[in-house]
Write a protein that holds these residues in place. Sequence first.
Motif, PDB file in Angstrom:
ATOM      1  N   HIS A   1     -38.635 -19.421   8.687  1.00  0.00           N
ATOM      2  CA  HIS A   1     -37.608 -19.532   9.723  1.00  0.00           C
ATOM      3  C   HIS A   1     -36.187 -19.402   9.178  1.00  0.00           C
ATOM      4  O   HIS A   1     -35.237 -19.434   9.946  1.00  0.00           O
ATOM      5  CB  HIS A   1     -37.748 -20.870  10.451  1.00  0.00           C
TER       6      HIS A   1
ATOM      7  N   TRP B   1     -25.306 -22.295   8.949  1.00  0.00           N
ATOM      8  CA  TRP B   1     -26.590 -22.209   9.647  1.00  0.00           C
ATOM      9  C   TRP B   1     -26.552 -22.958  10.976  1.00  0.00           C
ATOM     10  O   TRP B   1     -27.248 -22.571  11.907  1.00  0.00           O
ATOM     11  CB  TRP B   1     -27.704 -22.727   8.758  1.00  0.00           C
TER      12      TRP B   1
ATOM     13  N   LYS C   1     -24.997 -20.527  13.371  1.00  0.00           N
ATOM     14  CA  LYS C   1     -25.922 -19.439  13.704  1.00  0.00           C
ATOM     15  C   LYS C   1     -27.133 -19.911  14.495  1.00  0.00           C
ATOM     16  O   LYS C   1     -27.905 -19.093  14.981  1.00  0.00           O
ATOM     17  CB  LYS C   1     -26.413 -18.767  12.412  1.00  0.00           C
ATOM     18  N   GLY C   2     -27.314 -21.226  14.611  1.00  0.00           N
ATOM     19  CA  GLY C   2     -28.450 -21.761  15.357  1.00  0.00           C
ATOM     20  C   GLY C   2     -29.738 -21.842  14.552  1.00  0.00           C
ATOM     21  O   GLY C   2     -30.813 -22.023  15.110  1.00  0.00           O
ATOM     22  N   VAL C   3     -29.638 -21.709  13.234  1.00  0.00           N
ATOM     23  CA  VAL C   3     -30.833 -21.730  12.379  1.00  0.00           C
ATOM     24  C   VAL C   3     -31.546 -23.070  12.457  1.00  0.00           C
ATOM     25  O   VAL C   3     -32.773 -23.130  12.561  1.00  0.00           O
ATOM     26  CB  VAL C   3     -30.457 -21.402  10.913  1.00  0.00           C
ATOM     27  N   TRP C   4     -30.794 -24.154  12.443  1.00  0.00           N
ATOM     28  CA  TRP C   4     -31.420 -25.484  12.456  1.00  0.00           C
ATOM     29  C   TRP C   4     -32.164 -25.720  13.759  1.00  0.00           C
ATOM     30  O   TRP C   4     -33.316 -26.178  13.752  1.00  0.00           O
ATOM     31  CB  TRP C   4     -30.375 -26.577  12.234  1.00  0.00           C
ATOM     32  N   ALA C   5     -31.540 -25.398  14.880  1.00  0.00           N
ATOM     33  CA  ALA C   5     -32.177 -25.613  16.181  1.00  0.00           C
ATOM     34  C   ALA C   5     -33.443 -24.767  16.311  1.00  0.00           C
ATOM     35  O   ALA C   5     -34.481 -25.260  16.781  1.00  0.00           O
ATOM     36  CB  ALA C   5     -31.200 -25.288  17.309  1.00  0.00           C
ATOM     37  N   GLU C   6     -33.382 -23.516  15.882  1.00  0.00           N
ATOM     38  CA  GLU C   6     -34.553 -22.638  15.956  1.00  0.00           C
ATOM     39  C   GLU C   6     -35.676 -23.147  15.058  1.00  0.00           C
ATOM     40  O   GLU C   6     -36.847 -23.130  15.440  1.00  0.00           O
ATOM     41  CB  GLU C   6     -34.167 -21.216  15.562  1.00  0.00           C
ATOM     42  N   THR C   7     -35.326 -23.607  13.867  1.00  0.00           N
ATOM     43  CA  THR C   7     -36.328 -24.111  12.928  1.00  0.00           C
ATOM     44  C   THR C   7     -36.996 -25.363  13.473  1.00  0.00           C
ATOM     45  O   THR C   7     -38.226 -25.475  13.459  1.00  0.00           O
ATOM     46  CB  THR C   7     -35.688 -24.410  11.553  1.00  0.00           C
TER      47      THR C   7
ATOM     48  N   HIS D   1     -37.220 -26.314  16.576  1.00  0.00           N
ATOM     49  CA  HIS D   1     -38.018 -25.950  17.744  1.00  0.00           C
ATOM     50  C   HIS D   1     -39.341 -25.302  17.313  1.00  0.00           C
ATOM     51  O   HIS D   1     -40.412 -25.632  17.833  1.00  0.00           O
ATOM     52  CB  HIS D   1     -37.234 -25.012  18.657  1.00  0.00           C
ATOM     53  N   ALA D   2     -39.270 -24.375  16.360  1.00  0.00           N
ATOM     54  CA  ALA D   2     -40.481 -23.689  15.892  1.00  0.00           C
ATOM     55  C   ALA D   2     -41.464 -24.671  15.256  1.00  0.00           C
ATOM     56  O   ALA D   2     -42.674 -24.583  15.488  1.00  0.00           O
ATOM     57  CB  ALA D   2     -40.102 -22.599  14.891  1.00  0.00           C
TER      58      ALA D   2
ATOM     59  N   GLU E   1     -45.163 -25.545  16.818  1.00  0.00           N
ATOM     60  CA  GLU E   1     -46.234 -25.059  15.947  1.00  0.00           C
ATOM     61  C   GLU E   1     -47.513 -25.886  16.041  1.00  0.00           C
ATOM     62  O   GLU E   1     -48.615 -25.352  16.024  1.00  0.00           O
ATOM     63  CB  GLU E   1     -45.723 -25.062  14.498  1.00  0.00           C
TER      64      GLU E   1
END
Length: 131
Positions: A19, A70, A73-79, A81-82, A86
């Motif tokens: 991610h 990050w 860029k929304g990396v933390w929120a996407e990670t 959530h994923a 999962e």
Amino acid sequence: MRDGFFWFSEAQFARISPHLPRDTRGVARVDDRRVISGIVHVLQSGGRWRDAPRDLYGPHKTLYNRFVRWAAKGVWAETFHALAVEDGPPVVLLIDSSAVRAHRCAAGGKGACAPKPSAAVAAGAPPRSMR
């Protein structure tokens, strides 16, 4: 954990690494596992970025910059959530009482409902306080 400091295991980092962004240009990025472990250490401890052990996590400025970039860029929120999706829906759900909003009258703070008259005034006795 490494001697009281946070460190991602191989299995934990294997779940996170797909991610993470791979679109870096220029100088090669430092070890993601080391930097993310440092970020989690700072967030868990509640300390300053500067207080993260440099020999274990690297420069504090790297930790801070990676966290801020990050986040933008929304990396933390996407990670997060994923990782949450999962494993499927949770078996048990917990509700913290702090998440349930109460009316401001319930806490007795500023702006509470109507003030309650003194029992002395209601009984016809002179008030205890002086003006």
